[in-house]
Motif scaffolding. Structure first.
Motif, PDB file in Angstrom:
ATOM      1  N   ASP A  72       0.797  -1.053  -0.029  1.00  0.00           N
ATOM      2  CA  ASP A  72      -0.178  -0.361   0.038  1.00  0.00           C
ATOM      3  C   ASP A  72       1.008   1.083  -0.041  1.00  0.00           C
ATOM      4  N   ASN A  73       1.066   1.812  -1.098  1.00  0.00           N
ATOM      5  CA  ASN A  73       2.058   2.794  -1.502  1.00  0.00           C
ATOM      6  C   ASN A  73       1.584   4.041  -0.381  1.00  0.00           C
ATOM      7  N   ALA A  74       0.359   4.181  -0.230  1.00  0.00           N
ATOM      8  CA  ALA A  74      -0.221   5.364   0.299  1.00  0.00           C
ATOM      9  C   ALA A  74       0.112   5.421   1.903  1.00  0.00           C
ATOM     10  N   VAL A  75       0.464   4.001   2.371  1.00  0.00           N
ATOM     11  CA  VAL A  75       0.940   4.076   3.963  1.00  0.00           C
ATOM     12  C   VAL A  75       2.360   3.609   4.113  1.00  0.00           C
ATOM     13  N   ASN A  76       2.871   3.307   2.907  1.00  0.00           N
ATOM     14  CA  ASN A  76       4.467   2.804   3.036  1.00  0.00           C
ATOM     15  C   ASN A  76       4.140   1.330   3.782  1.00  0.00           C
ATOM     16  N   THR A  77       3.192   0.724   3.593  1.00  0.00           N
ATOM     17  CA  THR A  77       3.455  -0.613   4.375  1.00  0.00           C
ATOM     18  C   THR A  77       3.336  -1.820   3.339  1.00  0.00           C
ATOM     19  N   VAL A  78       3.948  -2.935   3.375  1.00  0.00           N
ATOM     20  CA  VAL A  78       4.007  -4.239   2.734  1.00  0.00           C
ATOM     21  C   VAL A  78       3.267  -5.311   3.661  1.00  0.00           C
ATOM     22  N   TYR A  79       2.537  -6.132   2.964  1.00  0.00           N
ATOM     23  CA  TYR A  79       1.869  -7.007   3.854  1.00  0.00           C
ATOM     24  C   TYR A  79       2.272  -8.449   3.050  1.00  0.00           C
ATOM     25  N   LEU A  80       2.139  -9.372   4.108  1.00  0.00           N
ATOM     26  CA  LEU A  80       2.382 -10.780   3.592  1.00  0.00           C
ATOM     27  C   LEU A  80       1.257 -11.617   4.211  1.00  0.00           C
ATOM     28  N   GLU A  81       0.250 -12.027   3.121  1.00  0.00           N
ATOM     29  CA  GLU A  81      -0.641 -12.904   3.542  1.00  0.00           C
ATOM     30  C   GLU A  81      -0.275 -14.276   3.479  1.00  0.00           C
ATOM     31  N   MET A  82      -0.497 -15.031   4.579  1.00  0.00           N
ATOM     32  CA  MET A  82       0.043 -16.399   4.439  1.00  0.00           C
ATOM     33  C   MET A  82      -0.923 -17.486   4.924  1.00  0.00           C
ATOM     34  N   GLY A  83      -0.898 -18.632   3.934  1.00  0.00           N
ATOM     35  CA  GLY A  83      -1.944 -19.389   4.101  1.00  0.00           C
ATOM     36  C   GLY A  83      -2.252 -20.380   3.039  1.00  0.00           C
ATOM     37  N   PRO A  84      -2.590 -21.768   3.225  1.00  0.00           N
ATOM     38  CA  PRO A  84      -2.593 -22.269   4.531  1.00  0.00           C
ATOM     39  C   PRO A  84      -1.224 -22.591   4.898  1.00  0.00           C
ATOM     40  N   LEU A  85      -0.791 -22.530   6.248  1.00  0.00           N
ATOM     41  CA  LEU A  85       0.370 -22.562   6.844  1.00  0.00           C
ATOM     42  C   LEU A  85       0.716 -23.984   7.199  1.00  0.00           C
ATOM     43  N   LYS A  86       1.955 -24.186   7.074  1.00  0.00           N
ATOM     44  CA  LYS A  86       2.262 -25.574   7.607  1.00  0.00           C
ATOM     45  C   LYS A  86       3.411 -25.467   8.720  1.00  0.00           C
ATOM     46  N   PRO A  87       3.696 -26.507   9.622  1.00  0.00           N
ATOM     47  CA  PRO A  87       4.513 -26.428  10.468  1.00  0.00           C
ATOM     48  C   PRO A  87       5.892 -25.775  10.231  1.00  0.00           C
ATOM     49  N   GLU A  88       6.436 -26.217   9.015  1.00  0.00           N
ATOM     50  CA  GLU A  88       7.612 -25.937   8.547  1.00  0.00           C
ATOM     51  C   GLU A  88       7.697 -24.561   8.061  1.00  0.00           C
ATOM     52  N   ASP A  89       6.750 -23.649   8.034  1.00  0.00           N
ATOM     53  CA  ASP A  89       6.674 -22.157   8.000  1.00  0.00           C
ATOM     54  C   ASP A  89       7.116 -21.512   9.504  1.00  0.00           C
ATOM     55  N   THR A  90       7.123 -22.421  10.221  1.00  0.00           N
ATOM     56  CA  THR A  90       7.601 -21.709  11.784  1.00  0.00           C
ATOM     57  C   THR A  90       9.074 -21.125  11.483  1.00  0.00           C
ATOM     58  N   ALA A  91       8.908 -19.810  12.131  1.00  0.00           N
ATOM     59  CA  ALA A  91      10.357 -19.129  11.782  1.00  0.00           C
ATOM     60  C   ALA A  91      10.103 -17.714  12.464  1.00  0.00           C
ATOM     61  N   VAL A  92      11.074 -16.940  12.433  1.00  0.00           N
ATOM     62  CA  VAL A  92      11.193 -15.467  12.702  1.00  0.00           C
ATOM     63  C   VAL A  92      11.075 -14.829  11.335  1.00  0.00           C
ATOM     64  N   TYR A  93      10.093 -13.997  10.965  1.00  0.00           N
ATOM     65  CA  TYR A  93       9.931 -13.297   9.690  1.00  0.00           C
ATOM     66  C   TYR A  93      10.508 -12.133   9.817  1.00  0.00           C
ATOM     67  N   TYR A  94      11.386 -11.681   8.878  1.00  0.00           N
ATOM     68  CA  TYR A  94      12.117 -10.170   8.906  1.00  0.00           C
ATOM     69  C   TYR A  94      11.557  -9.611   7.335  1.00  0.00           C
ATOM     70  N   CYS A  95      11.146  -8.284   7.706  1.00  0.00           N
ATOM     71  CA  CYS A  95      11.143  -7.546   6.498  1.00  0.00           C
ATOM     72  C   CYS A  95      12.449  -6.923   6.007  1.00  0.00           C
ATOM     73  N   ALA A  96      12.726  -6.614   4.872  1.00  0.00           N
ATOM     74  CA  ALA A  96      14.054  -5.872   4.324  1.00  0.00           C
ATOM     75  C   ALA A  96      13.680  -5.103   3.131  1.00  0.00           C
ATOM     76  N   ALA A  97      14.429  -4.090   2.791  1.00  0.00           N
ATOM     77  CA  ALA A  97      14.293  -3.031   2.012  1.00  0.00           C
ATOM     78  C   ALA A  97      15.535  -2.845   1.138  1.00  0.00           C
TER      79      ALA A  97
END
Length: 126
Positions: A72-97
């Motif tokens: 959303d450029n208007a609010v300088n925000t990026v989203y990550l919609e996740m699903g369906p999730l699996k146990p192997e998706d367990t992690a610390v998630y980091y955003c980067a630019a």
């Protein structure tokens, strides 16, 4: 540039979560924002990325078809919609630019990104 990630939590396998990454400190008219993740004992790995200007998206094979990145450029925000999730998706998630908004070849790598936010923990129970 400051990046603030949020939205992590505990979810059952098959469930969904939405992560947010709010950018501040500069106006992103170009460049790329990405999500990486790091599971315990593993290296940080690429998840998804989106170019700020054109909205081109890139995904790791492991999440393609399950995760969706958007901005959303208007609010300088990026989203990550996740699903369906699996146990192997367990992690610390980091955003980067990155200041680069050119076409990328997947997978992307942490060294390609200049700015990092703090992580948000996603735990998927089986």
């Amino acid at each position: 540039v400051q990046l603030q990630a949020s939205g992590g939590g505990l979810v059952q396998a098959g469930g969904s979560l939405r992560l947010s990454c709010a950018a501040s400190g500069r106006t992103f008219s170009s460049g790329t924002l990405a999500w990486f993740r790091q599971a315990p004992g593993k290296e940080r790995e690429f998840v998804a990325a989106i170019t700020w200007a054109g909205g081109s998206t890139y995904y790791a094979d492991s999440v393609k078809g399950r995760f969706t990145i958007s901005r959303d450029n208007a609010v300088n925000t990026v989203y990550l919609e996740m699903g369906p999730l699996k146990p192997e998706d367990t992690a610390v998630y980091y955003c980067a630019a990155s200041i680069k908004g050119n076409a990328w070849s997947t997978p992307l790598f942490p060294y390609q990104f200049n700015y990092w936010g703090q992580g948000t923990l996603v735990t998927v129970s089986s």
